[in-house]
Design a protein around this motif. Structure first.
Motif, PDB file in Angstrom:
ATOM      1  N   TRP A  28      -7.265  18.378   5.160  1.00  0.00           N
ATOM      2  CA  TRP A  28      -7.797  17.764   3.932  1.00  0.00           C
ATOM      3  C   TRP A  28      -6.672  17.070   3.155  1.00  0.00           C
ATOM      4  O   TRP A  28      -6.837  15.940   2.691  1.00  0.00           O
ATOM      5  CB  TRP A  28      -8.446  18.829   3.046  1.00  0.00           C
ATOM      6  CG  TRP A  28      -8.648  18.329   1.648  1.00  0.00           C
ATOM      7  CD1 TRP A  28      -9.617  17.479   1.207  1.00  0.00           C
ATOM      8  CD2 TRP A  28      -7.809  18.615   0.511  1.00  0.00           C
ATOM      9  NE1 TRP A  28      -9.435  17.214  -0.133  1.00  0.00           N
ATOM     10  CE2 TRP A  28      -8.345  17.897  -0.582  1.00  0.00           C
ATOM     11  CE3 TRP A  28      -6.678  19.401   0.322  1.00  0.00           C
ATOM     12  CZ2 TRP A  28      -7.767  17.960  -1.852  1.00  0.00           C
ATOM     13  CZ3 TRP A  28      -6.108  19.462  -0.935  1.00  0.00           C
ATOM     14  CH2 TRP A  28      -6.660  18.745  -2.006  1.00  0.00           C
ATOM     15  N   ARG A  32      -6.706  12.985   2.487  1.00  0.00           N
ATOM     16  CA  ARG A  32      -7.375  12.719   1.218  1.00  0.00           C
ATOM     17  C   ARG A  32      -7.223  11.269   0.770  1.00  0.00           C
ATOM     18  O   ARG A  32      -8.068  10.751   0.024  1.00  0.00           O
ATOM     19  CB  ARG A  32      -6.857  13.664   0.134  1.00  0.00           C
ATOM     20  CG  ARG A  32      -5.439  13.400  -0.334  1.00  0.00           C
ATOM     21  CD  ARG A  32      -4.864  14.566  -1.115  1.00  0.00           C
ATOM     22  NE  ARG A  32      -3.618  14.224  -1.776  1.00  0.00           N
ATOM     23  CZ  ARG A  32      -2.453  14.096  -1.141  1.00  0.00           C
ATOM     24  NH1 ARG A  32      -2.402  14.264   0.175  1.00  0.00           N
ATOM     25  NH2 ARG A  32      -1.359  13.780  -1.811  1.00  0.00           N
ATOM     26  N   ARG A  33      -6.173  10.589   1.203  1.00  0.00           N
ATOM     27  CA  ARG A  33      -5.977   9.184   0.828  1.00  0.00           C
ATOM     28  C   ARG A  33      -6.608   8.233   1.829  1.00  0.00           C
ATOM     29  O   ARG A  33      -7.156   7.209   1.457  1.00  0.00           O
ATOM     30  CB  ARG A  33      -4.483   8.881   0.710  1.00  0.00           C
ATOM     31  CG  ARG A  33      -3.807   9.579  -0.459  1.00  0.00           C
ATOM     32  CD  ARG A  33      -2.336   9.210  -0.557  1.00  0.00           C
ATOM     33  NE  ARG A  33      -1.681   9.853  -1.690  1.00  0.00           N
ATOM     34  CZ  ARG A  33      -0.383   9.745  -1.961  1.00  0.00           C
ATOM     35  NH1 ARG A  33       0.393   9.012  -1.174  1.00  0.00           N
ATOM     36  NH2 ARG A  33       0.128  10.353  -3.007  1.00  0.00           N
ATOM     37  N   THR A  34      -6.504   8.587   3.104  1.00  0.00           N
ATOM     38  CA  THR A  34      -7.030   7.694   4.138  1.00  0.00           C
ATOM     39  C   THR A  34      -8.508   7.910   4.391  1.00  0.00           C
ATOM     40  O   THR A  34      -9.172   7.055   4.974  1.00  0.00           O
ATOM     41  CB  THR A  34      -6.259   7.908   5.454  1.00  0.00           C
ATOM     42  OG1 THR A  34      -6.417   9.275   5.870  1.00  0.00           O
ATOM     43  CG2 THR A  34      -4.783   7.601   5.279  1.00  0.00           C
ATOM     44  N   GLY A  35      -9.038   9.071   3.981  1.00  0.00           N
ATOM     45  CA  GLY A  35     -10.448   9.358   4.174  1.00  0.00           C
ATOM     46  C   GLY A  35     -10.808   9.803   5.573  1.00  0.00           C
ATOM     47  O   GLY A  35     -11.994   9.894   5.907  1.00  0.00           O
ATOM     48  N   ASP A  36      -9.810  10.110   6.412  1.00  0.00           N
ATOM     49  CA  ASP A  36     -10.119  10.504   7.776  1.00  0.00           C
ATOM     50  C   ASP A  36      -9.986  12.008   8.013  1.00  0.00           C
ATOM     51  O   ASP A  36     -10.052  12.465   9.143  1.00  0.00           O
ATOM     52  CB  ASP A  36      -9.231   9.750   8.780  1.00  0.00           C
ATOM     53  CG  ASP A  36      -7.748   9.942   8.492  1.00  0.00           C
ATOM     54  OD1 ASP A  36      -7.421  10.751   7.605  1.00  0.00           O
ATOM     55  OD2 ASP A  36      -6.936   9.277   9.155  1.00  0.00           O
ATOM     56  N   ALA A  39     -13.629  16.361   3.870  1.00  0.00           N
ATOM     57  CA  ALA A  39     -13.783  16.275   2.425  1.00  0.00           C
ATOM     58  C   ALA A  39     -13.755  17.681   1.828  1.00  0.00           C
ATOM     59  O   ALA A  39     -13.873  18.682   2.549  1.00  0.00           O
ATOM     60  CB  ALA A  39     -15.095  15.585   2.089  1.00  0.00           C
ATOM     61  N   GLN A 189     -12.685  13.948  11.845  1.00  0.00           N
ATOM     62  CA  GLN A 189     -13.115  12.998  10.841  1.00  0.00           C
ATOM     63  C   GLN A 189     -14.382  13.549  10.197  1.00  0.00           C
ATOM     64  O   GLN A 189     -15.025  14.433  10.738  1.00  0.00           O
ATOM     65  CB  GLN A 189     -13.416  11.644  11.488  1.00  0.00           C
ATOM     66  CG  GLN A 189     -12.416  11.230  12.539  1.00  0.00           C
ATOM     67  CD  GLN A 189     -11.422  10.232  12.032  1.00  0.00           C
ATOM     68  OE1 GLN A 189     -11.712   9.543  11.088  1.00  0.00           O
ATOM     69  NE2 GLN A 189     -10.280  10.137  12.645  1.00  0.00           N
ATOM     70  N   THR A 190     -14.760  13.026   9.056  1.00  0.00           N
ATOM     71  CA  THR A 190     -15.941  13.518   8.363  1.00  0.00           C
ATOM     72  C   THR A 190     -17.108  12.585   8.638  1.00  0.00           C
ATOM     73  O   THR A 190     -17.359  11.637   7.901  1.00  0.00           O
ATOM     74  CB  THR A 190     -15.698  13.591   6.842  1.00  0.00           C
ATOM     75  OG1 THR A 190     -15.279  12.296   6.400  1.00  0.00           O
ATOM     76  CG2 THR A 190     -14.622  14.600   6.527  1.00  0.00           C
ATOM     77  N   GLN A 192     -17.445  10.435  10.964  1.00  0.00           N
ATOM     78  CA  GLN A 192     -17.083   9.124  11.443  1.00  0.00           C
ATOM     79  C   GLN A 192     -16.666   9.210  12.892  1.00  0.00           C
ATOM     80  O   GLN A 192     -16.197  10.243  13.355  1.00  0.00           O
ATOM     81  CB  GLN A 192     -15.902   8.553  10.634  1.00  0.00           C
ATOM     82  CG  GLN A 192     -16.147   8.511   9.144  1.00  0.00           C
ATOM     83  CD  GLN A 192     -14.878   8.122   8.416  1.00  0.00           C
ATOM     84  OE1 GLN A 192     -13.914   7.672   9.020  1.00  0.00           O
ATOM     85  NE2 GLN A 192     -14.863   8.303   7.126  1.00  0.00           N
TER      86      GLN A 192
END
Length: 207
Positions: A28, A32-36, A39, A189-190, A192
């Motif tokens: 996490w 947290r910045r790249t979103g990969d 969450a 990934q969340t 994705q």
């Protein structure tokens, strides 16, 4: 030890093999910045599941060996050198997992993580818990593997310190991460699909 490798290979494509709260939190933090990465809502779901799974596993193991199903450990583990060993063991684990992902070698995670955990059992004085969920689970069995509830708290804090140290090692060795460098084998990934156009089919086989 090798069962960990089997579980990573078996469940990696399903859940990303999130068995360790320290690894989940590290994933996490780095994502947290790249979103990969996962969450916060995913972390909130993973961590209780990890703890419940560890406790359930200990109870099941006791049942299979004819032990009392819930018998809190009386094995005191309270010493600074044990906590240091947990920091070192977890730092190495995080460096291995995230280093493999950053190097495009995450397909080797089942073999190498299992090998590392097996080695750390011998080269650390604490026998390498390196997992807060496992620590809580092992408090529920009064066997040689157990840990007394009164000794649990430092064994929860030390892996978190080790995780931070491990991420520091990854940053020193690999620099700032790029969004496409993450892999789903251990760090999912969340929702994705992984974007890794430069990886070979073999390297992405477990993603």
């Amino acid at each position: 030890m090798w069962r960990g490798g089997v579980l990573i290979a078996f469940l990696g494509p399903v859940s990303g093999a999130h068995f360790n709260p320290a690894v989940t939190l590290a994933a996490w933090f780095t994502g947290r910045r790249t979103g990969d990465g996962p969450a916060l809502r995913d972390v909130a779901a993973y961590v209780p599941a990890q703890v419940a799974g560890a406790i359930g596993g200990e109870v099941l193991a006791d049942a299979m060996f004819g032990k009392p199903l819930v018998h809190f450990s009386t094995h005191e583990r309270w010493a600074g050198h044990l906590w240091l060993a947990e920091v070192v063991a977890t730092a190495g684990l995080i460096r291995l997992i995230f280093g493999l992902a950053r190097a495009g070698r995450a397909h080797l995670a089942p073999l190498l993580v299992a090998s590392y955990i097996g080695a750390a059992y011998w080269f650390t004085s604490s026998t390498s818990f390196a997992n807060p969920a496992v620590t809580i689970g092992r408090a529920f069995t009064d066997t040689f593997a157990g840990i007394a509830p009164t000794s649990v708290l430092p064994f929860l804090a030390a892996p978190l310190i080790g995780a931070a140290a491990g991420l520091g090692l990854v940053a020193v060795c690999f620099g700032r991460p790029a969004a496409a460098d993450q892999d789903e084998v251990v760090v999912p990934q969340t929702g994705q699909q992984p974007v890794a156009p430069t990886r070979s089919t073999k390297e992405s086989a477990l993603a």
